[in-house]
Design an enzyme around this catalytic site. Structure first.
Site: not given
Ligand SMILES: *Cc1c(COP(=O)(O)O)cnc(C)c1O
Length: 404
Positions: A144, A229, A259
């Site tokens: 994700f 990420d 986050k």
């Molecule tokens: C939550 C998340 C995102 C997206 O972040 P948003 O602030 O919701 O756009 C991207 N990568 C990872 C691994 C995430 O957990």
């Protein structure tokens, strides 16, 4: 249905389904709903509220900055932005890989681009990878990376992607954790490999030992960028500043965070490490709000407080206790994760019922799938929060199995 929930349904787009509760205040790892019921928040705004709710350090930093200078645009710089970029580069440590294949002056330890969210941090990273002159990307199944079109193109969940195709890019998805599949997919035309060190939204899925090191070796061989990420795993969540980005054996070129960084204030960052920090040049990318002084001041307060309150250690200890509680339940067949990112595999498809039973017992939990739970509580989680969950856990799981 409460009046607030009817008003929500009438006024907000139905992208999230009906909200579970209407919350009105929080303190530490506790929140209260509009009827005054108290909950232990074991989700932390989805790994966001690193310092819990209403932490005085964030309140004070935001208040001070907003009453001094709230926004200036990126035609101008501000002190919190510069200091935060330096702090993030300090936390990552020095670049250990410098490749001649990559453009940019040698010697820089890296550079930061600030955004307002995780998906935007990934958009910046995606654009950065295009500046290598290559367009092919390798991402993982189950990954994700966010909901904007570029980040979505890299997201392994077909149900999120398919309603919006065609998506940009030329992306190969490989099974997460399989080093051979990675070796096969990466070529001299691959711009970047993007991986989560632990897959969060997939339900806290850890790769086998050595996988990220292999990803580093394979990308190095092909002059390909390694992009981690760490939007969910970064900034202390797993008991260290990053889940993998600090590891010299992994040494990524690009790291994205968001986050937990702002402790609830929206902010994200794309870190280009070493020469990757110079791939984006004037005119290539921009943002109106990204790097604004208030968000940066909040993030600095989060980082300082994680240090001053020893929250990396707290994440490790409380995380171990939560994992132990889960492991001791007969309905739990596996526990994954590190620090305060904890996943639990259940013996059947009743995770949504566990979330409901948890809520009724005064705990905010999260199901990432029919049989997987995720806990991502504030890093300030206290002994008595854990004890409360320990006392209630067995009843919650039993109640969940009795409800259809
Ligand atoms: C939550 C998340 C995102 C997206 O972040 P948003 O602030 O919701 O756009 C991207 N990568 C990872 C691994 C995430 O957990």
């Amino acid at each position: 249905m409460s009046t607030s929930q009817e008003r929500y349904a009438a006024a907000l787009m139905n992208t999230f389904g009906p909200p579970q509760l209407v919350l009105s205040r929080g303190k530490g790892a506790r929140v209260w709903d509009e009827d005054g019921r108290e909950y232990v928040d074991l989700l932390g705004g989805i790994a966001v509220n690193a310092l819990g709710h209403a932490h005085p350090a964030v309140v004070e930093a935001v208040t001070r900055q907003l009453s001094t200078l709230g926004h200036v645009s990126n035609f101008f710089a501000s002190e919190p932005q510069i200091t935060l970029a330096e702090r993030l580069l300090d936390l990552i440590g020095p670049p250990t890989v410098v490749e001649s294949a990559r453009p940019g002056p040698p010697g820089s330890r890296g550079k930061v681009f600030f955004t307002n969210s995780g998906t935007e941090a990934n958009e910046a990273a995606l654009k950065l990878t295009r500046r290598t002159g290559r367009t092919h990307l390798v991402a993982a199944e189950g990954s994700f990376h966010g909901r904007t079109m570029g980040a979505l193109a890299l997201t392994g969940k077909a149900a999120y992607r398919e309603p919006f195709e065609p998506l940009p890019g030329h992306v190969t998805f490989v099974p997460y954790g399989d080093p051979d599949a990675l070796r096969e997919a990466v070529t001299d035309r691959t711009a970047a490999v993007v991986l989560e060190p632990i897959q969060g939204e997939a339900g806290v899925v850890e790769p086998p030992a050595g996988y990220l090191e292999t990803a580093r070796a394979v990308t190095r061989e092909h002059g390909t960028l390694l992009w981690l990420d760490e939007v969910q795993t970064g900034i202390g969540r797993t008991g260290s500043w990053f889940a993998a980005a600090q590891d010299p054996a992994v040494a990524p070129d690009v790291v994205t965070v968001a986050k937990g960084l702002g402790g609830g204030i929206p902010i994200g960052a794309c870190l280009g490490i070493g020469p990757a920090g110079d791939l984006l040049q004037p005119g290539h990318h921009g943002t109106t709000f990204g790097g604004n002084p208030v968000a940066c001041a909040a993030a600095l307060a989060v980082i300082e407080t994680i240090e001053s309150e020893g929250l990396l250690d707290n994440a490790l200890e409380r995380g171990r206790e939560l994992a132990e509680i889960l492991r001791s339940q007969p309905e739990v067949v596996g526990v994954s994760g590190r620090g305060l990112l904890v996943g639990a595999a259940l013996s059947g498809d009743f995770a949504p019922q566990v979330v409901r039973a948890g809520r009724e017992a005064g705990f905010l939990l999260n199901a990432t799938g029919p049989s997987r739970l995720r806990l991502a509580p504030p890093l300030v989680l206290a002994d008595d929060d854990v004890r409360a969950f320990g006392d209630a856990g067995a009843d919650i799981l039993a109640a969940a199995q009795e409800t259809p």
